[in-house]
Design a protein around this motif. Structure first.
Motif, PDB file in Angstrom:
ATOM      1  N   ALA A 143      15.623  -8.208  -3.849  1.00  0.00           N
ATOM      2  CA  ALA A 143      14.745  -8.239  -4.561  1.00  0.00           C
ATOM      3  C   ALA A 143      13.509  -7.264  -4.148  1.00  0.00           C
ATOM      4  O   ALA A 143      13.480  -6.951  -2.756  1.00  0.00           O
ATOM      5  N   TYR A 144      12.550  -6.719  -4.879  1.00  0.00           N
ATOM      6  CA  TYR A 144      11.632  -5.765  -4.242  1.00  0.00           C
ATOM      7  C   TYR A 144      10.299  -6.625  -4.626  1.00  0.00           C
ATOM      8  O   TYR A 144      10.162  -6.811  -5.913  1.00  0.00           O
ATOM      9  N   VAL A 145       9.359  -6.706  -3.765  1.00  0.00           N
ATOM     10  CA  VAL A 145       7.902  -7.087  -3.808  1.00  0.00           C
ATOM     11  C   VAL A 145       7.039  -5.933  -3.537  1.00  0.00           C
ATOM     12  O   VAL A 145       7.150  -5.877  -2.329  1.00  0.00           O
ATOM     13  N   GLY A 146       6.220  -5.682  -4.257  1.00  0.00           N
ATOM     14  CA  GLY A 146       5.365  -4.691  -4.084  1.00  0.00           C
ATOM     15  C   GLY A 146       3.863  -5.226  -4.024  1.00  0.00           C
ATOM     16  O   GLY A 146       3.573  -5.906  -4.866  1.00  0.00           O
ATOM     17  N   THR A 147       3.012  -4.892  -3.173  1.00  0.00           N
ATOM     18  CA  THR A 147       1.637  -5.586  -3.171  1.00  0.00           C
ATOM     19  C   THR A 147       0.703  -4.094  -2.711  1.00  0.00           C
ATOM     20  O   THR A 147       1.034  -3.284  -1.930  1.00  0.00           O
ATOM     21  N   ASP A 148      -0.457  -3.956  -3.483  1.00  0.00           N
ATOM     22  CA  ASP A 148      -1.166  -2.725  -3.202  1.00  0.00           C
ATOM     23  C   ASP A 148      -0.288  -1.756  -3.694  1.00  0.00           C
ATOM     24  O   ASP A 148      -0.441  -0.829  -3.140  1.00  0.00           O
ATOM     25  N   GLN A 149       0.385  -2.094  -4.892  1.00  0.00           N
ATOM     26  CA  GLN A 149       1.496  -1.129  -5.366  1.00  0.00           C
ATOM     27  C   GLN A 149       0.728   0.307  -5.819  1.00  0.00           C
ATOM     28  O   GLN A 149      -0.138   0.149  -6.806  1.00  0.00           O
ATOM     29  N   ASN A 150       1.219   1.257  -5.482  1.00  0.00           N
ATOM     30  CA  ASN A 150       0.992   2.667  -5.954  1.00  0.00           C
ATOM     31  C   ASN A 150       1.974   2.761  -7.261  1.00  0.00           C
ATOM     32  O   ASN A 150       3.190   3.008  -7.013  1.00  0.00           O
ATOM     33  N   ILE A 151       1.405   3.318  -8.046  1.00  0.00           N
ATOM     34  CA  ILE A 151       2.060   3.843  -9.154  1.00  0.00           C
ATOM     35  C   ILE A 151       1.504   5.425  -9.283  1.00  0.00           C
ATOM     36  O   ILE A 151       0.500   5.567  -9.699  1.00  0.00           O
ATOM     37  N   ILE A 152       2.178   6.292  -8.998  1.00  0.00           N
ATOM     38  CA  ILE A 152       2.351   7.642  -9.074  1.00  0.00           C
ATOM     39  C   ILE A 152       2.912   8.244 -10.229  1.00  0.00           C
ATOM     40  O   ILE A 152       4.037   8.374 -10.167  1.00  0.00           O
ATOM     41  N   ALA A 153       2.021   8.726 -11.102  1.00  0.00           N
ATOM     42  CA  ALA A 153       2.689   9.186 -12.575  1.00  0.00           C
ATOM     43  C   ALA A 153       2.543  10.467 -12.810  1.00  0.00           C
ATOM     44  O   ALA A 153       2.109  11.021 -13.809  1.00  0.00           O
ATOM     45  N   GLY A 154       2.904  11.287 -11.816  1.00  0.00           N
ATOM     46  CA  GLY A 154       2.623  12.656 -11.936  1.00  0.00           C
ATOM     47  C   GLY A 154       1.514  13.617 -12.120  1.00  0.00           C
ATOM     48  O   GLY A 154       1.745  14.269 -13.020  1.00  0.00           O
ATOM     49  N   GLY A 155       0.624  12.770 -11.749  1.00  0.00           N
ATOM     50  CA  GLY A 155      -0.573  13.298 -12.080  1.00  0.00           C
ATOM     51  C   GLY A 155      -1.285  13.122 -13.218  1.00  0.00           C
ATOM     52  O   GLY A 155      -2.698  13.476 -13.781  1.00  0.00           O
ATOM     53  N   ARG A 156      -0.810  12.272 -14.210  1.00  0.00           N
ATOM     54  CA  ARG A 156      -1.319  11.749 -15.478  1.00  0.00           C
ATOM     55  C   ARG A 156      -2.439  10.962 -15.423  1.00  0.00           C
ATOM     56  O   ARG A 156      -3.343  10.646 -16.416  1.00  0.00           O
ATOM     57  N   ASP A 157      -2.467  10.104 -14.342  1.00  0.00           N
ATOM     58  CA  ASP A 157      -3.469   8.991 -14.247  1.00  0.00           C
ATOM     59  C   ASP A 157      -4.374   9.294 -13.326  1.00  0.00           C
ATOM     60  O   ASP A 157      -4.106   9.288 -12.261  1.00  0.00           O
ATOM     61  N   SER A 158      -5.663   9.537 -13.817  1.00  0.00           N
ATOM     62  CA  SER A 158      -6.746   9.627 -12.561  1.00  0.00           C
ATOM     63  C   SER A 158      -7.792   8.577 -12.812  1.00  0.00           C
ATOM     64  O   SER A 158      -8.964   8.668 -12.468  1.00  0.00           O
TER      65      SER A 158
ATOM     66  N   SER B   1       0.859  -1.046   0.075  1.00  0.00           N
ATOM     67  CA  SER B   1       0.079   0.005  -0.022  1.00  0.00           C
ATOM     68  C   SER B   1       1.018   1.394   0.066  1.00  0.00           C
ATOM     69  O   SER B   1       1.618   1.229  -0.835  1.00  0.00           O
ATOM     70  N   PHE B   2       0.563   2.035   1.010  1.00  0.00           N
ATOM     71  CA  PHE B   2       1.438   3.360   0.876  1.00  0.00           C
ATOM     72  C   PHE B   2       2.948   3.253   1.235  1.00  0.00           C
ATOM     73  O   PHE B   2       3.590   4.135   0.554  1.00  0.00           O
ATOM     74  N   GLY B   3       3.195   2.049   1.804  1.00  0.00           N
ATOM     75  CA  GLY B   3       4.744   1.705   1.848  1.00  0.00           C
ATOM     76  C   GLY B   3       5.456   1.559   0.615  1.00  0.00           C
ATOM     77  O   GLY B   3       6.517   1.678   0.432  1.00  0.00           O
ATOM     78  N   THR B   4       4.632   1.249  -0.662  1.00  0.00           N
ATOM     79  CA  THR B   4       5.114   1.050  -1.891  1.00  0.00           C
ATOM     80  C   THR B   4       5.854   2.242  -2.574  1.00  0.00           C
ATOM     81  O   THR B   4       6.511   2.204  -3.449  1.00  0.00           O
ATOM     82  N   VAL B   5       5.211   3.378  -1.924  1.00  0.00           N
ATOM     83  CA  VAL B   5       5.931   4.691  -2.495  1.00  0.00           C
ATOM     84  C   VAL B   5       7.659   4.607  -2.085  1.00  0.00           C
ATOM     85  O   VAL B   5       8.446   5.097  -2.778  1.00  0.00           O
ATOM     86  N   THR B   6       7.536   4.369  -0.510  1.00  0.00           N
ATOM     87  CA  THR B   6       8.874   4.494  -0.368  1.00  0.00           C
ATOM     88  C   THR B   6       9.780   3.304  -0.881  1.00  0.00           C
ATOM     89  O   THR B   6      10.906   3.102  -1.171  1.00  0.00           O
ATOM     90  N   GLY B   7       9.099   1.857  -0.768  1.00  0.00           N
ATOM     91  CA  GLY B   7       9.732   0.739  -1.093  1.00  0.00           C
ATOM     92  C   GLY B   7      10.188   0.805  -2.509  1.00  0.00           C
ATOM     93  O   GLY B   7      11.373   0.197  -2.910  1.00  0.00           O
TER      94      GLY B   7
ATOM     95  N   PHE C  37       8.808  -7.759  -8.404  1.00  0.00           N
ATOM     96  CA  PHE C  37       7.596  -8.663  -8.438  1.00  0.00           C
ATOM     97  C   PHE C  37       6.637  -7.639  -7.901  1.00  0.00           C
ATOM     98  O   PHE C  37       6.668  -6.975  -6.777  1.00  0.00           O
ATOM     99  N   LEU C  38       5.645  -7.776  -8.886  1.00  0.00           N
ATOM    100  CA  LEU C  38       4.278  -6.951  -8.323  1.00  0.00           C
ATOM    101  C   LEU C  38       3.193  -7.713  -8.216  1.00  0.00           C
ATOM    102  O   LEU C  38       2.872  -8.374  -9.127  1.00  0.00           O
ATOM    103  N   PHE C  39       2.466  -8.070  -7.054  1.00  0.00           N
ATOM    104  CA  PHE C  39       1.499  -8.773  -6.861  1.00  0.00           C
ATOM    105  C   PHE C  39       0.159  -7.910  -6.257  1.00  0.00           C
ATOM    106  O   PHE C  39       0.199  -7.648  -5.226  1.00  0.00           O
ATOM    107  N   GLN C  40      -0.785  -7.789  -7.108  1.00  0.00           N
ATOM    108  CA  GLN C  40      -2.047  -7.015  -6.978  1.00  0.00           C
ATOM    109  C   GLN C  40      -3.261  -7.652  -7.051  1.00  0.00           C
ATOM    110  O   GLN C  40      -3.422  -8.745  -7.689  1.00  0.00           O
TER     111      GLN C  40
END
Length: 325
Positions: A136-151, A117-123, A259-262
């Motif tokens: 390795a990196y495993v992200g779940t509930d992964q935030n992808i913050i794309a500079g405001g382009r994705d609403s 979740s919000f930890g993925t921003v730092t992760g 790895f991204l598990f959503q």
């Protein structure tokens, strides 16, 4: 909950990190297993409450769970005035300091980074910048913050409110507009809470998994639980800080496996942006999986399924061998 194996570890204590004492738990049945560092979400939502649900993970991994500043027992110990600087940059620096403490304490060159979740921003930033520390990196509930382009998540919420005839909520959320960089902490929190409470699967998960874990946690007193909730409110200030980030601009090249598990039905951090980012990134190994019948909090709603992903997809990569039975 007890760990009684000869080569196990179960220790919890305050560790000096970034100028304040922060709560760190280390649990696992075999110290020779890979070490996982969890970066919890929220912000301010400690993962300690989920230990009973993820107890089976500790048979295959040594798991470090950290109540970062503004969260859980760290917030409870020092109160609002004792948290120091609460910024994404400070959490990033804290995580690096904790990582080095863990590597020294457990005698391992690298740890497996697991963020939710919000930890993925730092992760994600830690993984991108420091492959020398993480296997390795495993992200779940992964935030992808794309500079405001994705609403897309915001647009989907408005559609859901409109379809349900929730005109007051629709009006309030429409007034915010899709530009999250302009939202206040209170507005950011209102948006997140509206997403959670207006999606049946997410709301059910919140009630049956998150709230139940919080209420019945054997590691927390009632005072701890009150502090837990106050810590989440205190940490809301971190939300808008993240909204100006652009993960694509920061870089899609990683020098470690990713790895991204959503959750397949996640409406808070939808799988589509995570999938697009996965497809765009380069890494020695990369993998993406959807967890069925899961919204947000996917790893805690289906901890056995998530463990299977860790054992079949992640552990062989970081150890070079299959998991022990």
């Amino acid at each position: 909950m007890r760990i009684t194996t000869a080569h196990g570890i179960d220790e919890s204590s305050f560790v000096p990190i970034g100028g304040i004492d922060q709560w760190v738990s280390i649990r696992g049945e075999d110290r020779s297993n890979p070490v996982i560092l969890e970066i919890h979400g929220g912000p301010g939502a400690s993962n300690l409450i989920h230990i009973p649900r993820t107890r089976a993970w500790e048979r295959h991994f040594t798991i470090v769970r950290w109540d970062m500043r503004g969260a859980g027992k760290t917030f409870s110990a020092h109160g609002p005035s004792g948290q120091g600087e609460l910024t994404l940059s400070r959490l990033y620096a804290d995580a690096l300091e904790l990582t080095d403490h863990i590597r020294a304490r457990l005698g391992v060159p690298k740890v497996l980074l697991l963020a939710n979740s919000f930890g993925t921003v730092t992760g994600l930033r830690l993984a991108r910048d420091h492959p020398e520390r993480y296997s390795a990196y495993v992200g779940t509930d992964q935030n992808i913050i794309a500079g405001g382009r994705d609403s897309s998540a915001y647009d989907a919420l408005l559609t859901r409110l409109r379809g349900a005839g929730k005109h007051k909520q629709l009006s309030r959320l429409t007034a915010l507009g899709p530009d999250r960089t302009a939202w206040s902490p209170e507005e950011w929190s209102r948006y997140a809470k509206t997403v959670v409470t207006t999606d049946p699967l997410t709301y059910d998960t919140m009630k049956t998994v998150v709230i139940r874990s919080l209420w019945f946690s054997p590691l927390h007193t009632l005072r701890d639980l009150r502090a837990y909730l106050k810590g989440m409110t205190f940490s809301e200030q971190l939300g808008p800080q993240a909204m100006s980030l652009d993960e694509y601009a920061e870089g899609t090249a990683f020098d470690l496996p990713v790895f991204l598990f959503q959750g397949a039905d996640d409406v808070l951090t939808p799988p589509a942006p995570a999938r697009r980012f996965h497809d765009a990134l380069t890494a020695p190994v990369k993998d993406f999986a959807l967890i069925p019948d899961a919204a947000h909090f996917a790893s805690f709603r289906h901890p056995d399924h998530f463990l299977d992903l860790l054992l079949t997809r992640v552990r062989p990569v970081v150890t070079g061998s299959a998991a022990k039975g």
